[in-house]
Design a protein around this motif. Sequence first.
Motif, mmCIF file in Angstrom:
data_model
loop_
_atom_site.group_PDB
_atom_site.id
_atom_site.type_symbol
_atom_site.label_atom_id
_atom_site.label_comp_id
_atom_site.label_asym_id
_atom_site.label_seq_id
_atom_site.Cartn_x
_atom_site.Cartn_y
_atom_site.Cartn_z
ATOM 1 N N TRP A 1 5.782 3.364 1.272
ATOM 2 C CA TRP A 1 5.220 2.020 1.229
ATOM 3 C C TRP A 1 6.073 1.100 2.098
ATOM 4 O O TRP A 1 7.240 1.399 2.382
ATOM 5 C CB TRP A 1 5.143 1.505 -0.220
ATOM 6 N N PHE B 1 9.168 2.994 -8.699
ATOM 7 C CA PHE B 1 7.931 3.735 -8.458
ATOM 8 C C PHE B 1 7.668 4.750 -9.572
ATOM 9 O O PHE B 1 8.578 5.433 -10.037
ATOM 10 C CB PHE B 1 8.024 4.448 -7.102
ATOM 11 N N CYS C 1 5.607 9.908 -0.985
ATOM 12 C CA CYS C 1 4.859 8.649 -0.928
ATOM 13 C C CYS C 1 5.706 7.598 -0.210
ATOM 14 O O CYS C 1 6.914 7.473 -0.482
ATOM 15 C CB CYS C 1 4.511 8.149 -2.336
ATOM 16 N N SER D 1 4.594 7.815 -10.824
ATOM 17 C CA SER D 1 3.438 8.598 -10.360
ATOM 18 C C SER D 1 3.144 9.720 -11.358
ATOM 19 O O SER D 1 3.988 10.088 -12.194
ATOM 20 C CB SER D 1 3.712 9.201 -8.980
ATOM 21 N N CYS E 1 10.243 7.921 -10.145
ATOM 22 C CA CYS E 1 10.541 8.711 -8.940
ATOM 23 C C CYS E 1 11.849 9.478 -9.104
ATOM 24 O O CYS E 1 12.845 8.957 -9.626
ATOM 25 C CB CYS E 1 10.626 7.781 -7.731
ATOM 26 N N THR F 1 -0.485 6.450 -8.690
ATOM 27 C CA THR F 1 0.805 5.814 -8.425
ATOM 28 C C THR F 1 0.753 4.351 -8.860
ATOM 29 O O THR F 1 -0.307 3.720 -8.851
ATOM 30 C CB THR F 1 1.156 5.876 -6.926
ATOM 31 N N ASP G 1 0.841 -1.198 0.000
ATOM 32 C CA ASP G 1 0.000 0.000 0.000
ATOM 33 C C ASP G 1 0.878 1.250 0.000
ATOM 34 O O ASP G 1 1.961 1.275 0.588
ATOM 35 C CB ASP G 1 -0.904 -0.001 1.229
ATOM 36 N N VAL G 2 0.372 2.270 -0.648
ATOM 37 C CA VAL G 2 1.115 3.532 -0.786
ATOM 38 C C VAL G 2 0.306 4.635 -0.130
ATOM 39 O O VAL G 2 -0.896 4.763 -0.358
ATOM 40 C CB VAL G 2 1.393 3.859 -2.271
ATOM 41 N N ASP G 3 1.000 5.462 0.665
ATOM 42 C CA ASP G 3 0.385 6.629 1.315
ATOM 43 C C ASP G 3 1.148 7.880 0.864
ATOM 44 O O ASP G 3 2.367 7.964 1.049
ATOM 45 C CB ASP G 3 0.446 6.481 2.833
ATOM 46 N N CYS G 4 0.412 8.831 0.283
ATOM 47 C CA CYS G 4 1.039 10.025 -0.297
ATOM 48 C C CYS G 4 0.549 11.285 0.406
ATOM 49 O O CYS G 4 -0.646 11.425 0.723
ATOM 50 C CB CYS G 4 0.734 10.115 -1.790
ATOM 51 N N HIS H 1 -5.120 8.600 -5.553
ATOM 52 C CA HIS H 1 -4.939 9.309 -4.285
ATOM 53 C C HIS H 1 -5.567 10.699 -4.415
ATOM 54 O O HIS H 1 -5.430 11.373 -5.445
ATOM 55 C CB HIS H 1 -3.451 9.450 -3.941
ATOM 56 N N GLY I 1 10.221 4.619 -0.160
ATOM 57 C CA GLY I 1 9.443 5.824 -0.390
ATOM 58 C C GLY I 1 10.009 6.627 -1.538
ATOM 59 O O GLY I 1 11.056 6.311 -2.116
#
Length: 344
Positions: A37, A46, A35, A48, A58, A88, A22-25, A100, A70
């Motif tokens: 993970w 990665f 971001c 995005s 990235c 992403t 899971d990715v949190d941005c 997101h 990240g």
Amino acid sequence: MKIRLLMILCLVGSGFAKKPPDVDCVVIGLKYVKCLWNTSDVNYTFYSRFHHQSFRECDTYILKNGLNVGCKQPEDDIMNKRFNTYYTKFQQEDQNPTEHHLKNRVKLDPPSNLTVQFRSDSSLCFEWRLIYKSCVESEVRYRLNNDNWQVSMVGPGLQEYCFNLPSNSSRYELQVRNRVSYNCGPSKEWSEWSDPVIWGAHNKTDLTGLLYSVNVWTVVMYFVGGATLLLLIVLLLHHERIRIILIPVVPKPSLVTQDFKEWLDSPKGLKDIFKPSYTERTCSVREYCPVPPSDSESSDSSIVSVSTDQTVCYNPVPNPDLNHPGPSSSSTEFVPPEEQHISV
């Protein structure tokens, strides 16, 4: 039979296949998208993008134990782009990109240039600087003498928090954090707390190296001014030459100066003006006693004296300074007939 065995192997293989992390941005400081993970053994690549943009790899990876955990992806005009959907994905992932929504995931930088100032109206004010004044609201926390923290909100656009009539015997400590307000699309992410600023009787030194508005320079100026005045007085009392230079002696004024007298005596034409240029006759006055004719033959003791003033004037006496000769000294005096009779 073989077909059933193949289907069973496929189901078991898919069950053991690793699910992508899971990715949190979050938008950091309106500068880049951060971001994160969780992974333990795979180095993911990665990608995005924002809506209506193409995917790009990235720019800067965040590493942990040599693995990518990240990404920091810089973006332009992120204040407006955050209202669009952010996508992403990983290179090993065959599924659709993850969406997101970053509108309320903006984390600002903590306030900078935090200072404290004691103002002329006896108020103690802590001040800081904001980039987007109308879009940012702040929250302060403060404590007195190391007591519990107290939190207070500061409205959008405000960049100070003041204490009225602060106590000189108390120690004030304050920190600030901020976030995007409802005016520009609210964010639920607060920034980190700023470095603390301290003011008080026990510690008026900024522990974080920030500036303080204290009255130290006023004391220094008073000291320098007093020392300078004392030195000047000593010089005037003990050094006559310096005293004459700084305070020159003013001559005492006089009604008639010696120079004026010399000027009055020197011109020859001025002397001639005061010399008399006129002549007058000299007159003599005598007192005599006339004798009546009837008693002329009698004795002299019966003479009745009558005092009469007679004036005899001589020729004019010229000015002795003139160049013509004076009157003759052999001038004949006029004798009245009565006096001549008596003398006979």
